[in-house]
Scaffold this motif. Structure first.
Motif, PDB file in Angstrom:
ATOM      1  N   SER A 181       0.827  -1.204   0.000  1.00 31.02           N
ATOM      2  CA  SER A 181       0.000   0.000   0.000  1.00 31.02           C
ATOM      3  C   SER A 181       0.867   1.262   0.000  1.00 31.02           C
ATOM      4  CB  SER A 181      -1.029  -0.004   1.136  1.00 31.02           C
ATOM      5  OG  SER A 181      -0.372  -0.208   2.342  1.00 31.02           O
ATOM      6  N   ALA A 182       2.177   1.110   0.295  1.00 34.65           N
ATOM      7  CA  ALA A 182       3.081   2.261   0.170  1.00 34.65           C
ATOM      8  C   ALA A 182       3.746   2.257  -1.215  1.00 34.65           C
ATOM      9  CB  ALA A 182       4.145   2.207   1.259  1.00 34.65           C
ATOM     10  N   GLY A 183       3.293   1.355  -2.082  1.00 35.32           N
ATOM     11  CA  GLY A 183       3.840   1.301  -3.446  1.00 35.32           C
ATOM     12  C   GLY A 183       5.207   0.643  -3.521  1.00 35.32           C
ATOM     13  N   ILE A 184       5.527  -0.176  -2.516  1.00 36.24           N
ATOM     14  CA  ILE A 184       6.839  -0.852  -2.492  1.00 36.24           C
ATOM     15  C   ILE A 184       6.634  -2.356  -2.704  1.00 36.24           C
ATOM     16  CG2 ILE A 184       8.827  -1.417  -1.023  1.00 36.24           C
ATOM     17  CD1 ILE A 184       8.457   1.330   0.281  1.00 36.24           C
ATOM     18  N   PHE A 185       7.420  -2.911  -3.621  1.00 42.79           N
ATOM     19  CA  PHE A 185       7.203  -4.318  -3.984  1.00 42.79           C
ATOM     20  C   PHE A 185       8.453  -5.172  -3.823  1.00 42.79           C
ATOM     21  CE2 PHE A 185       4.179  -1.630  -6.115  1.00 42.79           C
ATOM     22  CZ  PHE A 185       2.986  -2.236  -5.736  1.00 42.79           C
ATOM     23  N   HIS A 186       9.430  -4.622  -3.126  1.00 43.49           N
ATOM     24  CA  HIS A 186      10.658  -5.379  -2.874  1.00 43.49           C
ATOM     25  C   HIS A 186      10.887  -5.414  -1.364  1.00 43.49           C
ATOM     26  CE1 HIS A 186      15.279  -5.849  -3.654  1.00 43.49           C
ATOM     27  NE2 HIS A 186      14.720  -6.936  -3.182  1.00 43.49           N
ATOM     28  N   LEU A 187      10.808  -6.641  -0.842  1.00 43.58           N
ATOM     29  CA  LEU A 187      10.886  -6.800   0.617  1.00 43.58           C
ATOM     30  C   LEU A 187      12.181  -7.531   0.951  1.00 43.58           C
ATOM     31  CD1 LEU A 187       8.816  -6.224   2.868  1.00 43.58           C
ATOM     32  CD2 LEU A 187       7.960  -8.550   2.574  1.00 43.58           C
ATOM     33  N   PHE A 188      12.817  -7.150   2.049  1.00 41.67           N
ATOM     34  CA  PHE A 188      14.010  -7.911   2.459  1.00 41.67           C
ATOM     35  C   PHE A 188      14.037  -8.070   3.972  1.00 41.67           C
ATOM     36  CE2 PHE A 188      16.883  -4.791   4.414  1.00 41.67           C
ATOM     37  CZ  PHE A 188      16.328  -3.587   4.012  1.00 41.67           C
ATOM     38  N   GLY A 189      14.898  -8.977   4.430  1.00 39.37           N
ATOM     39  CA  GLY A 189      15.055  -9.181   5.863  1.00 39.37           C
ATOM     40  C   GLY A 189      16.430  -9.750   6.152  1.00 39.37           C
ATOM     41  N   TYR A 190      16.955  -9.429   7.323  1.00 42.95           N
ATOM     42  CA  TYR A 190      18.194 -10.057   7.786  1.00 42.95           C
ATOM     43  C   TYR A 190      17.800 -11.078   8.838  1.00 42.95           C
ATOM     44  CZ  TYR A 190      21.438  -6.879   5.491  1.00 42.95           C
ATOM     45  OH  TYR A 190      22.174  -6.209   4.555  1.00 42.95           O
ATOM     46  N   THR A 191      18.299 -12.286   8.721  1.00 35.48           N
ATOM     47  CA  THR A 191      17.905 -13.311   9.690  1.00 35.48           C
ATOM     48  C   THR A 191      19.067 -14.228  10.033  1.00 35.48           C
ATOM     49  OG1 THR A 191      16.423 -15.196  10.064  1.00 35.48           O
ATOM     50  CG2 THR A 191      16.961 -14.723   7.776  1.00 35.48           C
ATOM     51  N   THR A 192      19.106 -14.642  11.302  1.00 35.28           N
ATOM     52  CA  THR A 192      20.154 -15.592  11.708  1.00 35.28           C
ATOM     53  C   THR A 192      19.605 -17.012  11.784  1.00 35.28           C
ATOM     54  OG1 THR A 192      19.643 -15.088  14.005  1.00 35.28           O
ATOM     55  CG2 THR A 192      21.559 -13.953  13.038  1.00 35.28           C
ATOM     56  N   GLN A 193      18.365 -17.157  12.305  1.00 34.54           N
ATOM     57  CA  GLN A 193      17.878 -18.517  12.558  1.00 34.54           C
ATOM     58  C   GLN A 193      16.566 -18.855  11.857  1.00 34.54           C
ATOM     59  OE1 GLN A 193      18.001 -19.313  16.836  1.00 34.54           O
ATOM     60  NE2 GLN A 193      19.774 -17.972  16.995  1.00 34.54           N
ATOM     61  N   ALA A 194      16.054 -17.894  11.073  1.00 33.42           N
ATOM     62  CA  ALA A 194      14.745 -18.165  10.471  1.00 33.42           C
ATOM     63  C   ALA A 194      14.779 -18.098   8.944  1.00 33.42           C
ATOM     64  CB  ALA A 194      13.707 -17.189  11.041  1.00 33.42           C
ATOM     65  N   SER A 195      15.962 -18.287   8.353  1.00 27.13           N
ATOM     66  CA  SER A 195      16.005 -18.182   6.879  1.00 27.13           C
ATOM     67  C   SER A 195      15.117 -19.259   6.241  1.00 27.13           C
ATOM     68  CB  SER A 195      17.438 -18.253   6.357  1.00 27.13           C
ATOM     69  OG  SER A 195      18.017 -19.459   6.760  1.00 27.13           O
ATOM     70  N   ASP A 196      15.108 -20.463   6.819  1.00 28.37           N
ATOM     71  CA  ASP A 196      14.239 -21.520   6.260  1.00 28.37           C
ATOM     72  C   ASP A 196      12.771 -21.104   6.337  1.00 28.37           C
ATOM     73  OD1 ASP A 196      16.384 -23.014   5.734  1.00 28.37           O
ATOM     74  OD2 ASP A 196      16.101 -24.466   7.369  1.00 28.37           O
ATOM     75  N   TYR A 197      12.421 -20.427   7.433  1.00 26.41           N
ATOM     76  CA  TYR A 197      11.034 -19.983   7.573  1.00 26.41           C
ATOM     77  C   TYR A 197      10.687 -18.993   6.458  1.00 26.41           C
ATOM     78  CZ  TYR A 197       6.791 -18.048   9.536  1.00 26.41           C
ATOM     79  OH  TYR A 197       5.502 -17.641   9.695  1.00 26.41           O
TER      80      TYR A 197
END
Ligand SMILES: CC(C)(COP(=O)(O)OP(=O)(O)OC[C@H]1O[C@@H](n2cnc3c(N)ncnc32)[C@H](O)[C@@H]1OP(=O)(O)O)[C@@H](O)C(=O)NCCC(=O)NCCS
Length: 433
Positions: free
Chosen positions: A372-388
């Motif tokens: 809804s903010a017009g953004i379509f590229h999402l990212f995250g930094y993760t140590t233990q939940a990359s499989d999730y």
């Protein structure tokens, strides 16, 4: 039964095999001609590798025995006060009913065990100014013993009676026992096999309700039969505390259990929690609880430490899951409009509440917010939940961090956590769900 029916059933088997279902038999069903069909359904569930805990009600049986003994019972099913005389009749009626069930299940080749003292109970005390006398409430469930029986392929039969610490027998309501046992065992399904006058929506077609819509419906339907209302209240409590689905099926109808479980349409009423409905934007009053909620995950290296001030600064980015006045989940989405991306951060579910869909519901919220903010590229930094992120939420891992907003990249490098970078391109066509 047609071959097609068998194929339909077999499609569900991998999903249900090895799981535990709780089945609650209403006393009216036990007294009916349909009992043998219902027990056959239970034997069928067992032969498909589904573990079953059977809980039964004996209200009509108590009533009948009281009538035969010319006694007016003070209550019949653990609801309302139970005096001494009523308790004696209840003990006899429950004993006979248990005997009948075990006898018939034995004929069907089902091994059973009376789960007599697997509930810790206490006196209900005084409710609404009325002393409930020998009516009890479930305080705790001995899940280890129940699991032992289930793992030995034995079907535990739980009667609507319990014993308090002094050894006093107390009358219990089977519907509430089922909710408590379901919560304690964290079962995926709790099935109420309802007797006459116990169906919440007897004239309607099969229906599905989230807890929230059901609460509204209950408020509108003041005329609903008390037996049906109790089942719905138990269903709502069970769902809110972790039972995935509660079904209320017409117990006088042949194959009711199988038709409800092994078809997409079902034939009864199904209650579930819609995890998305439990989300709300974080508010100032949540701040302290948010810090506390994330503390353990920070200690275990799952989340980056965030001070009160840091959370407060970006409070509008957060949403929380609240159940029974407790925060059980939180997440943030930080928008970087100039860089055309958004970060999912601080995703966390209280360990007691994992595996109930709150994580995915919060990820839906994050995606909806970004879109809804017009953004379509999402990212995250993760140590233990990359499989999730990858297996459950459709992210992919990337080693290219050139597009990550500069300040965020520097923070990741400074933290020295060696986190994995995951990203997801959102579908603009899909719009908000
Ligand atoms: C990761 C987390 C948010 C998932 O929340 P949740 O509410 O349990 O998730 P859901 O109910 O939506 O999904 C549960 C499913 O995900 C799987 N899953 C949960 N955590 C997982 C993980 N770390 N890795 C892989 N799979 C995971 C479960 O096995 C379950 O599988 P199933 O559906 O086949 O039974 C939660 O486990 C958590 O808070 N973990 C600790 C904090 C953390 O690592 N956060 C990420 C920071 S970037």
């Amino acid at each position: 039964m047609k071959f097609a029916d068998l194929r339909t059933i077999l499609r569900y088997v991998p999903q249900f095999q090895g799981r535990t279902f709780i089945v609650v038999l209403d006393g009216g069903v036990i007294a009916s001609d349909n009992l043998s069909n219902v027990l056959l359904d239970l034997a069928a569930l067992r032969s498909l590798g589904i573990r079953v805990v059977l809980i039964f009600d004996a209200s009509p049986q108590v009533q009948a025995l009281a009538k035969a003994r010319r006694v007016k019972p003070t209550s019949t099913g653990g609801e309302g006060p139970t005096d001494k005389e009523t308790l004696e009749i209840t003990i006899d009626a429950v004993g006979r009913t248990a005997n009948r069930l075990v006898q018939q299940l034995t004929v069907l080749g089902v091994r059973t065990a009376a789960a007599a003292n697997m509930l810790t109970v206490r006196k209900a005390g005084i409710l609404g100014g009325v002393d409930q006398q020998l009516t009890g409430r479930v305080q705790a469930v001995d899940t280890a013993s129940l699991q032992t029986l289930l793992s030995e392929n034995i079907l535990p039969v739980v009667a609507p009676l319990g014993y308090d610490r002094k050894g006093q027998t107390l009358a219990l309501d089977a519907d509430w026992i089922a909710a408590e046992v379901g919560i304690a065992l964290r079962v995926p399904k709790l099935i109420y096999v309802a007797g006459p006058g116990q169906l919440p929506f007897p004239d309607g077609p099969s229906s599905q309700y989230s807890v929230r819509t059901l609460r509204e419906e209950l408020a509108r339907r003041a005329d609903m039969a008390p037996g049906a209302r109790i089942k719905l209240r138990c269903a709502m409590r069970a769902c809110e505390e972790g039972v995935a689905r509660v079904h209320i099926v017409p117990g006088l109808q042949d194959e009711a259990i199988l038709a409800e479980l092994f078809s997409t349409e079902g034939i009864g009423t199904m209650v579930h929690v819609d995890a998305y409905e439990t989300l709300r934007p974080a508010a100032l009053g949540d701040l302290e609880r948010m810090v506390q909620l994330s503390r353990r995950a920070v200690e275990e290296g799952q989340l980056l430490p965030r001070s009160r001030e840091e959370i407060l600064d970006r409070l509008d980015d957060y949403c929380v899951v609240e159940m029974d006045h407790n925060l059980v989940g939180m997440v943030a989405v930080h928008l970087y409009p100039e860089d055309g991306c958004a970060e999912v951060a601080c995703l966390h579910v209280r360990p007691t509440h994992i595996g109930r869909g709150y994580g995915r519901a919060m990820m839906r919220w994050v995606e909806d917010r970004a879109k809804s903010a017009g953004i379509f590229h999402l990212f995250g930094y993760t140590t233990q939940a990359s499989d999730y992120f990858i297996d459950r939420c459709g992210f992919e891992e990337t080693s290219d961090s050139s597009w990550v907003p500069k300040e965020r990249l520097e923070k990741a490098i400074r933290s020295a956590r060696n986190s994995r970078l995951v990203q997801k391109h959102l579908d603009p066509e899909q719009g908000e769900r």
